[in-house]
Design a protein around this motif. Structure first.
Motif, PDB file in Angstrom:
ATOM      1  N   GLN A   1      -7.846  33.808 -36.170  1.00 60.58           N
ATOM      2  CA  GLN A   1      -6.896  34.062 -37.257  1.00 60.58           C
ATOM      3  C   GLN A   1      -5.486  33.586 -36.919  1.00 60.58           C
ATOM      4  O   GLN A   1      -4.593  33.695 -37.738  1.00 60.58           O
ATOM      5  CB  GLN A   1      -6.837  35.561 -37.553  1.00 60.58           C
ATOM      6  N   LEU A   2      -5.302  33.065 -35.708  1.00 56.39           N
ATOM      7  CA  LEU A   2      -3.964  32.722 -35.230  1.00 56.39           C
ATOM      8  C   LEU A   2      -3.858  31.247 -34.876  1.00 56.39           C
ATOM      9  O   LEU A   2      -4.853  30.579 -34.629  1.00 56.39           O
ATOM     10  CB  LEU A   2      -3.629  33.566 -33.996  1.00 56.39           C
ATOM     11  N   ALA A   3      -2.636  30.755 -34.838  1.00 63.30           N
ATOM     12  CA  ALA A   3      -2.344  29.388 -34.430  1.00 63.30           C
ATOM     13  C   ALA A   3      -0.981  29.377 -33.755  1.00 63.30           C
ATOM     14  O   ALA A   3      -0.215  30.338 -33.866  1.00 63.30           O
ATOM     15  CB  ALA A   3      -2.340  28.461 -35.637  1.00 63.30           C
ATOM     16  N   THR A   4      -0.673  28.284 -33.078  1.00 67.58           N
ATOM     17  CA  THR A   4       0.665  28.161 -32.502  1.00 67.58           C
ATOM     18  C   THR A   4       1.672  28.070 -33.645  1.00 67.58           C
ATOM     19  O   THR A   4       1.341  27.602 -34.737  1.00 67.58           O
ATOM     20  CB  THR A   4       0.777  26.915 -31.599  1.00 67.58           C
ATOM     21  N   PRO A   5       2.904  28.506 -33.431  1.00 69.52           N
ATOM     22  CA  PRO A   5       3.888  28.526 -34.524  1.00 69.52           C
ATOM     23  C   PRO A   5       4.240  27.129 -35.041  1.00 69.52           C
ATOM     24  O   PRO A   5       4.240  26.155 -34.297  1.00 69.52           O
ATOM     25  CB  PRO A   5       5.121  29.168 -33.885  1.00 69.52           C
ATOM     26  N   THR A   6       4.543  27.061 -36.335  1.00 67.02           N
ATOM     27  CA  THR A   6       5.016  25.824 -36.945  1.00 67.02           C
ATOM     28  C   THR A   6       6.458  25.605 -36.497  1.00 67.02           C
ATOM     29  O   THR A   6       7.307  26.477 -36.670  1.00 67.02           O
ATOM     30  CB  THR A   6       4.946  25.925 -38.483  1.00 67.02           C
ATOM     31  N   LEU A   7       6.717  24.445 -35.893  1.00 67.97           N
ATOM     32  CA  LEU A   7       8.067  24.138 -35.394  1.00 67.97           C
ATOM     33  C   LEU A   7       8.867  23.305 -36.380  1.00 67.97           C
ATOM     34  O   LEU A   7      10.096  23.372 -36.394  1.00 67.97           O
ATOM     35  CB  LEU A   7       7.976  23.404 -34.054  1.00 67.97           C
ATOM     36  N   VAL A   8       8.174  22.517 -37.195  1.00 66.88           N
ATOM     37  CA  VAL A   8       8.844  21.647 -38.165  1.00 66.88           C
ATOM     38  C   VAL A   8       8.254  21.933 -39.539  1.00 66.88           C
ATOM     39  O   VAL A   8       7.047  21.866 -39.729  1.00 66.88           O
ATOM     40  CB  VAL A   8       8.641  20.161 -37.794  1.00 66.88           C
ATOM     41  N   GLU A   9       9.118  22.274 -40.484  1.00 65.88           N
ATOM     42  CA  GLU A   9       8.697  22.512 -41.867  1.00 65.88           C
ATOM     43  C   GLU A   9       8.930  21.253 -42.693  1.00 65.88           C
ATOM     44  O   GLU A   9       9.816  20.448 -42.388  1.00 65.88           O
ATOM     45  CB  GLU A   9       9.497  23.673 -42.476  1.00 65.88           C
ATOM     46  N   ARG A  10       8.164  21.106 -43.749  1.00 64.45           N
ATOM     47  CA  ARG A  10       8.342  19.975 -44.667  1.00 64.45           C
ATOM     48  C   ARG A  10       9.757  20.016 -45.246  1.00 64.45           C
ATOM     49  O   ARG A  10      10.268  21.066 -45.583  1.00 64.45           O
ATOM     50  CB  ARG A  10       7.315  20.070 -45.792  1.00 64.45           C
ATOM     51  N   ASN A  11      10.404  18.867 -45.338  1.00 64.26           N
ATOM     52  CA  ASN A  11      11.769  18.662 -45.849  1.00 64.26           C
ATOM     53  C   ASN A  11      12.858  19.176 -44.914  1.00 64.26           C
ATOM     54  O   ASN A  11      14.029  19.163 -45.270  1.00 64.26           O
ATOM     55  CB  ASN A  11      11.955  19.270 -47.245  1.00 64.26           C
ATOM     56  N   GLN A  12      12.504  19.619 -43.737  1.00 65.15           N
ATOM     57  CA  GLN A  12      13.496  20.074 -42.763  1.00 65.15           C
ATOM     58  C   GLN A  12      14.179  18.864 -42.117  1.00 65.15           C
ATOM     59  O   GLN A  12      13.545  17.848 -41.844  1.00 65.15           O
ATOM     60  CB  GLN A  12      12.798  20.905 -41.677  1.00 65.15           C
ATOM     61  N   MET A  13      15.477  18.995 -41.878  1.00 69.53           N
ATOM     62  CA  MET A  13      16.205  17.954 -41.152  1.00 69.53           C
ATOM     63  C   MET A  13      15.897  18.128 -39.668  1.00 69.53           C
ATOM     64  O   MET A  13      15.996  19.236 -39.139  1.00 69.53           O
ATOM     65  CB  MET A  13      17.707  18.059 -41.403  1.00 69.53           C
ATOM     66  N   VAL A  14      15.497  17.039 -39.014  1.00 74.16           N
ATOM     67  CA  VAL A  14      15.117  17.095 -37.602  1.00 74.16           C
ATOM     68  C   VAL A  14      15.821  15.991 -36.831  1.00 74.16           C
ATOM     69  O   VAL A  14      16.292  15.012 -37.409  1.00 74.16           O
ATOM     70  CB  VAL A  14      13.583  16.946 -37.424  1.00 74.16           C
ATOM     71  N   THR A  15      15.900  16.168 -35.526  1.00 73.00           N
ATOM     72  CA  THR A  15      16.366  15.099 -34.651  1.00 73.00           C
ATOM     73  C   THR A  15      15.193  14.169 -34.413  1.00 73.00           C
ATOM     74  O   THR A  15      14.122  14.591 -33.990  1.00 73.00           O
ATOM     75  CB  THR A  15      16.876  15.657 -33.314  1.00 73.00           C
ATOM     76  N   LEU A  16      15.383  12.905 -34.690  1.00 77.75           N
ATOM     77  CA  LEU A  16      14.363  11.885 -34.514  1.00 77.75           C
ATOM     78  C   LEU A  16      14.742  11.094 -33.269  1.00 77.75           C
ATOM     79  O   LEU A  16      15.824  10.516 -33.201  1.00 77.75           O
ATOM     80  CB  LEU A  16      14.333  10.996 -35.754  1.00 77.75           C
ATOM     81  N   SER A  17      13.884  11.105 -32.262  1.00 77.32           N
ATOM     82  CA  SER A  17      14.183  10.452 -30.983  1.00 77.32           C
ATOM     83  C   SER A  17      13.200   9.324 -30.725  1.00 77.32           C
ATOM     84  O   SER A  17      11.979   9.525 -30.782  1.00 77.32           O
ATOM     85  CB  SER A  17      14.083  11.449 -29.824  1.00 77.32           C
ATOM     86  N   TYR A  18      13.742   8.137 -30.438  1.00 79.78           N
ATOM     87  CA  TYR A  18      12.924   7.001 -30.016  1.00 79.78           C
ATOM     88  C   TYR A  18      13.067   6.902 -28.510  1.00 79.78           C
ATOM     89  O   TYR A  18      14.179   6.819 -27.987  1.00 79.78           O
ATOM     90  CB  TYR A  18      13.402   5.709 -30.692  1.00 79.78           C
TER      91      TYR A  18
END
Length: 136
Positions: free
Chosen positions: A70-87
């Protein structure tokens, strides 16, 4: 028939082996804390620690057993969230801002729109909530 009888005799012991239950009704997406769980005398502290910080995948009603399925690891990124994008490529790292186009957990590959170029790229969700694109 004998196997069936043995299974039916052992069933109450299997049910009693999981003494961790929900202390209150837990909606889908709840991050578990110690106050969300109730446990009996037989509860293993290590098993309880493994449940804390996990996210519920389904609604769990008060008094019902809490199982790993019934459990999973937590969601770290939500849809439409601003994130740091690293190359990242060898010793080079370029960071920019992006908008996540899907939700993701640690290690998931999500699509992100680079806000500077409006290009859509795919990257892996890191532990800090950023999305990393690695040169292959």
């Amino acid at each position: 028939m004998l196997k069936l009888a043995l299974c039916l005799i052992a069933l109450p012991a299997l049910v009693a082996a999981n003494p961790v239950t929900a202390a209150r009704t837990l909606p889908t997406g709840t991050i578990l804390s110690q106050g969300d769980l109730a446990f009996g005398e037989q509860a293993d502290p290590a098993a309880l620690d493994a449940l804390i910080g996990m996210e519920t995948r389904v609604m769990i009603y008060e008094g019902k057993p809490v199982t790993p399925s019934q459990l999973a690891t937590p969601t770290l990124v939500e849809r439409n969230q601003m994130v740091t994008l690293s190359y990242v490529s060898n010793s080079l790292q370029i960071d920019t801002e992006g908008r996540a186009l899907s939700s993701g957990r640690l290690g998931d590959v999500v699509r992100v729109m680079n806000m500077g170029s409006r290009a859509t790229v795919s990257g892996e969700v890191a532990a800090n909530g950023s999305v990393v694109i690695r040169n292959r």
